[in-house]
Design an enzyme around this catalytic site. Structure first.
Site, PDB file in Angstrom:
ATOM      1  N   THR A 109      -0.857  25.982 -24.849  1.00 43.35           N
ATOM      2  CA  THR A 109      -1.599  26.448 -26.026  1.00 43.35           C
ATOM      3  C   THR A 109      -1.638  27.974 -26.070  1.00 43.35           C
ATOM      4  O   THR A 109      -1.379  28.592 -27.107  1.00 43.35           O
ATOM      5  CB  THR A 109      -3.024  25.872 -26.048  1.00 43.35           C
ATOM      6  N   LYS A 118      -3.036  11.444 -32.070  1.00 47.42           N
ATOM      7  CA  LYS A 118      -2.851  12.360 -30.948  1.00 47.42           C
ATOM      8  C   LYS A 118      -3.849  13.500 -31.095  1.00 47.42           C
ATOM      9  O   LYS A 118      -3.919  14.140 -32.150  1.00 47.42           O
ATOM     10  CB  LYS A 118      -1.425  12.931 -30.948  1.00 47.42           C
ATOM     11  N   ASN A 173      -8.762  28.063 -20.418  1.00 47.78           N
ATOM     12  CA  ASN A 173      -7.324  27.799 -20.309  1.00 47.78           C
ATOM     13  C   ASN A 173      -6.500  28.546 -21.345  1.00 47.78           C
ATOM     14  O   ASN A 173      -5.509  29.223 -21.013  1.00 47.78           O
ATOM     15  CB  ASN A 173      -7.102  26.284 -20.432  1.00 47.78           C
ATOM     16  N   LYS A 206      -1.822  20.093 -37.916  1.00 38.78           N
ATOM     17  CA  LYS A 206      -1.250  20.786 -36.763  1.00 38.78           C
ATOM     18  C   LYS A 206      -0.116  19.962 -36.169  1.00 38.78           C
ATOM     19  O   LYS A 206       0.974  20.477 -35.882  1.00 38.78           O
ATOM     20  CB  LYS A 206      -2.337  21.022 -35.717  1.00 38.78           C
ATOM     21  N   LYS A 212      -9.094  12.823 -32.705  1.00 41.08           N
ATOM     22  CA  LYS A 212      -9.865  13.669 -31.788  1.00 41.08           C
ATOM     23  C   LYS A 212     -11.028  12.854 -31.244  1.00 41.08           C
ATOM     24  O   LYS A 212     -11.431  11.849 -31.856  1.00 41.08           O
ATOM     25  CB  LYS A 212     -10.391  14.916 -32.519  1.00 41.08           C
ATOM     26  N   GLY A 232      -6.797  16.742 -23.238  1.00 36.44           N
ATOM     27  CA  GLY A 232      -7.980  17.533 -22.941  1.00 36.44           C
ATOM     28  C   GLY A 232      -8.332  18.476 -24.074  1.00 36.44           C
ATOM     29  O   GLY A 232      -7.574  18.669 -25.018  1.00 36.44           O
ATOM     30  N   ASP A 233      -9.504  19.056 -23.977  1.00 35.28           N
ATOM     31  CA  ASP A 233      -9.995  20.084 -24.895  1.00 35.28           C
ATOM     32  C   ASP A 233     -11.079  20.824 -24.113  1.00 35.28           C
ATOM     33  O   ASP A 233     -11.080  20.783 -22.881  1.00 35.28           O
ATOM     34  CB  ASP A 233     -10.514  19.443 -26.198  1.00 35.28           C
ATOM     35  N   SER A 241       2.241  18.370 -25.337  1.00 31.99           N
ATOM     36  CA  SER A 241       1.765  17.016 -25.054  1.00 31.99           C
ATOM     37  C   SER A 241       2.777  15.985 -25.548  1.00 31.99           C
ATOM     38  O   SER A 241       3.032  14.976 -24.881  1.00 31.99           O
ATOM     39  CB  SER A 241       0.408  16.777 -25.733  1.00 31.99           C
ATOM     40  N   GLN A 263      -6.198  18.373 -36.708  1.00 32.59           N
ATOM     41  CA  GLN A 263      -5.123  17.871 -35.858  1.00 32.59           C
ATOM     42  C   GLN A 263      -4.025  17.183 -36.666  1.00 32.59           C
ATOM     43  O   GLN A 263      -2.850  17.228 -36.292  1.00 32.59           O
ATOM     44  CB  GLN A 263      -5.707  16.892 -34.839  1.00 32.59           C
TER      45      GLN A 263
END
Length: 449
Positions: free
Chosen positions: A213, A93, A244, A117, A129, A168-169, A381, A114
């Site tokens: 976020t 993820k 964002n 996290k 990622k 997204g990123d 997410s 990630q």
């Protein structure tokens, strides 16, 4: 190297040897390993089973060509990436980043971060990622669509709701997720909503995902302050970036009684002593896709725009770096400390350089690393995946409440783990050790795979 436990030095040396030139990845690995000395002493089985070596090596690295046709009919070629780093806790993820700076080292650094996290959220998700060196800035909707369709034509064979779930990123928002999901649906002939997160509300997305976020970062800081009998009320806050994460961090700070007085982009920063107008910022950055200087043009003399320079020169009590990696160097940290900053929390991924982190913590500043403070996005997410799996849709209020609970849980986990391993009050160590031990224990249970 000298700050690493003797058992970890050869591990890091091997990471440097096998991943040459990938400086961001080296930095991310070193930051985690530098916190693991008490873990190695207390849990030698992690060393005996080579868990640390395995956790530093991605399970899979995918690199592919992305050909597409621009509006003038010219064929363009970009490079696509997906690093599926660790699936001990669940399907891979992590987001997709579209930016010219993207290369394998960036994607590996983000994927490595990630892993931990995602573990900290308490949700059953692994770490991965991806992205491309494609730059959506200045491209038409048609060009972005054609690129996304070409990108997904290769990526689709590697992802799935039980395998790998991108989101997204930087450079990948609702528009890009829509084009990517449309192509996935077209190729597979399945409405597999759980394969991508960050979708639109009307086609499988989750309320509060857009805000998650930024909101989550502020929720985490609120927990840090509350633990010391303090709050955002009356606090002067600086938020870097204007995308964002920055927009919604600003919004939540204002809701909790603080005042965000500055925002930035790559061209410079604005200072608005009355408090940054979130609605105007959103209009400029998300609708017009314009520059931060337009904010000052519209607001007039009450707002100042500084071309270039450092937003960290603006005095504040709370600093939230929400733009990109390594944006807060040691000189900026000195300026923040000199101006009396109390808390620094990372809304972006690894935005603070290692020497800046050292300076802040030595000065007694509360510091929250990104893998804890900005985990709200991936946590929501995972909540989106839950809703997709149950064919359900939650209200904004319910989802935001779940997000707040998750961030409070991450804060508690960091604090308790730091105390357990003899480093009380150290959020960096608490986050790294907690995330690492959860993944390491799962890897031990699964055997050598």
């Amino acid at each position: 190297m000298e700050t690493l436990h003797a058992a970890l030095q050869p591990v890091y040396a091997d990471v440097l040897r096998r991943n040459q030139g990938e400086t961001e990845f080296h930095q991310a690995v070193f930051e985690v390993l530098s916190c693991l000395s008490p873990v190695v002493e207390k849990r030698p089985e992690y060393v005996d089973a080579s868990i640390i070596e395995r956790i530093c090596e991605p399970e899979r690295q995918i690199i592919f060509r992305v050909p597409w046709v621009d509006d003038s009919g010219e064929v363009q070629i970009n490079r696509g990436f997906r690093v599926e780093f660790n699936s001990a806790l669940g399907p891979y993820k992590g987001g997709l980043r579209f930016h010219p700076s993207v290369y394998l080292g960036i994607v590996k650094f983000l994927g490595f971060e990630q892993i931990f996290k995602n573990a900290l959220t308490g949700m059953p998700i692994g770490g991965g990622k991806g992205g491309s060196d494609f730059d959506p800035k200045g491209r038409s909707d048609g060009e972005v669509m054609r690129f996304c369709q070409s990108f997904m034509t290769e990526l689709y064979r590697h992802i799935g709701e039980y395998t790998d779930v991108p989101a997204g990123d930087i450079g990948v928002g609702g528009r890009e997720i829509g084009y990517l999901f449309g192509q996935y649906k077209r190729i597979t002939n399945r409405y597999e909503a759980g394969v991508l997160t960050g979708k639109g509300i009307t086609w499988g997305g989750s309320h509060a995902r857009t805000e998650a976020t930024g909101y989550g970062t502020v929720f985490f800081v609120n927990e840090m302050l509350a633990a010391r009998g303090d709050s955002f009320d009356g606090k002067r806050v600086v938020v870097s970036g204007s995308g964002n994460v920055a927009i919604y961090a600003t919004e939540k700070v204002h809701q909790l009684g603080g005042t965000v007085v500055a925002a930035s982009d790559s061209s410079g920063y604005v200072v608005d002593e009355a408090g940054v107008d979130v609605g105007l910022l959103r209009e400029i950055k998300e609708v017009r896709r314009g520059r931060i200087s337009e904010y000052a043009d519209i607001k007039g003399s009450a707002v100042s725009f500084v071309s270039g320079g450092s937003i960290w020169d603006v005095p504040c009590s709370v600093a939230l770096p929400c733009a990109t990696e390594n944006e807060l160097p040691v000189d900026a940290a000195k300026a923040l400390v000199g101006n009396g900053v109390q808390v620094v929390a990372e809304g972006a991924n690894m935005p603070t350089t290692p020497d800046a982190v050292d300076l802040l913590t030595e000065a007694g500043v509360l510091f929250a690393p990104g893998k804890a403070a900005n985990a709200g996005g991936v946590a929501t997410s995972a909540l989106e995946m839950q809703q997709n799996a149950s064919r359900d849709s939650w209200t904004f209020e319910h989802t935001e409440q779940r997000l707040a609970e998750i961030m409070a849980g991450i804060h508690e986990r960091c604090v308790m783990t730091a105390e357990e391993y003899g480093v009380p009050g150290d959020y960096v160590a608490g986050a790294n050790i907690s995330g690492f031990t959860q993944v390491a224990d799962a890897m031990l249970a699964l055997g050598v795979v």
